[in-house]
Design a protein around this motif. Structure first.
Motif, PDB file in Angstrom:
ATOM      1  N   ASP A 111     -47.523  36.269  13.509  1.00 49.33           N
ATOM      2  CA  ASP A 111     -47.354  34.948  12.871  1.00 49.33           C
ATOM      3  C   ASP A 111     -47.633  33.964  13.925  1.00 49.33           C
ATOM      4  O   ASP A 111     -48.655  33.130  13.851  1.00 49.33           O
ATOM      5  N   TYR A 147     -50.846  39.626   7.262  1.00 52.63           N
ATOM      6  CA  TYR A 147     -51.492  38.466   7.342  1.00 52.63           C
ATOM      7  C   TYR A 147     -53.042  38.637   6.731  1.00 52.63           C
ATOM      8  O   TYR A 147     -54.036  38.288   7.506  1.00 52.63           O
ATOM      9  N   ARG A 150     -55.636  35.740   6.854  1.00 53.00           N
ATOM     10  CA  ARG A 150     -56.022  35.295   8.168  1.00 53.00           C
ATOM     11  C   ARG A 150     -56.747  36.232   9.136  1.00 53.00           C
ATOM     12  O   ARG A 150     -56.957  35.812  10.384  1.00 53.00           O
TER      13      ARG A 150
END
Length: 251
Positions: A111, A147, A150
């Motif tokens: 992240d 994720y 992303r």
């Protein structure tokens, strides 16, 4: 030829600060971002050359030291040419470090890396690409599943333990992945036997993930790493073509 600038960076994480290498075209313009997950030997001259080559092709490339909790790179002192058969103590030192990077902390770090790339003025807006090697292929796959919004593309090369029987095996995230994936497997790789390759492909097929999985005949685990005894120039050339095609197509 594109001029490339490579610099050392520090990336704030939830636990501390990860040192990293950043490579990008030296033109002051933003370029698509690529998160580059290292192999077990970590950030060193050869890995920086690989990142520079991607930057030369028009990408902003971040190579974090995923072992930063154990110190700045190089975490383990390495010879210029790495041959674990002659230097078994290298893996004796690296092994516990690898095992200490469990999925929870690794994805908290992911992240931070993705956020840094997104916020970087040298990176264009939108999702990024990820490439990973050895243990980095597993981190790349896990990041794509953790994720999905992303990550636009993910490539993994000579990855190990991608589809095990463990409850936290990275292939179990397949139904969350939206990126396009490519895998270049080494057929002489005990860390990813044929049954795991089959299990990985079946999971991705079942989830409807766009992917291509190729087995490089005669290649050994680590075939992309020119500073190691596992290097295979033919497989390396094939890998670069596949990676560039994926990134150009998706980013």
């Amino acid at each position: 030829m594109t001029t490339v600038r490579g610099t050392s960076m520090d990336i704030p994480t939830q636990d501390s600060t990860a040192d990293a290498y950043l490579a990008h075209p030296d033109d002051g313009s933003p370029h698509p971002g690529v998160l580059f997950y290292m192999d077990a030997f970590g950030i060193r001259p050869h890995l920086k050359k690989m990142a520079d080559r991607l930057a030369e092709a028009g990408y902003t490339v971040l190579v974090p030291n995923v072992f930063y909790r154990h110190g700045r790179a190089p975490v383990v002192e390495l010879p210029d040419f790495i041959d674990p058969a002659r230097r078994p103590e290298i893996f004796e030192r690296i092994g516990p470090v690898i095992q200490s990077l469990t999925p929870g902390p690794a994805m908290c770090d992911a992240d931070a890396y993705l956020t840094w790339l997104t916020d970087c003025p040298l990176t264009t807006d939108g999702p990024v690409g990820i490439t990973g090697y050895c243990m980095g292929a597993g981190l790349a796959l896990r990041t794509a599943g953790t994720y999905p919004e992303r990550v636009a593309a993910m490539a993994g090369f000579h990855g190990g333990r991608l589809a095990t029987d463990a409850a936290d095996s990275p292939h179990l995230l397949a139904d969350r992945i939206t990126a396009e994936l490519y895998f270049g497997h080494a057929d002489q790789d005990p860390s990813l036997p044929s049954e795991q390759i089959k299990r990985l492909d079946e999971a991705l097929d079942s989830a409807g993930v766009r992917h291509r999985s190729e087995v490089y005949t005669g290649a050994h685990h680590g075939f992309t790493q020119a500073d190691t005894a596992a290097y295979d120039s033919t497989a390396d050339e094939r890998y670069w073509k596949a990676l560039m095609a994926l990134l150009d197509r998706t980013l």
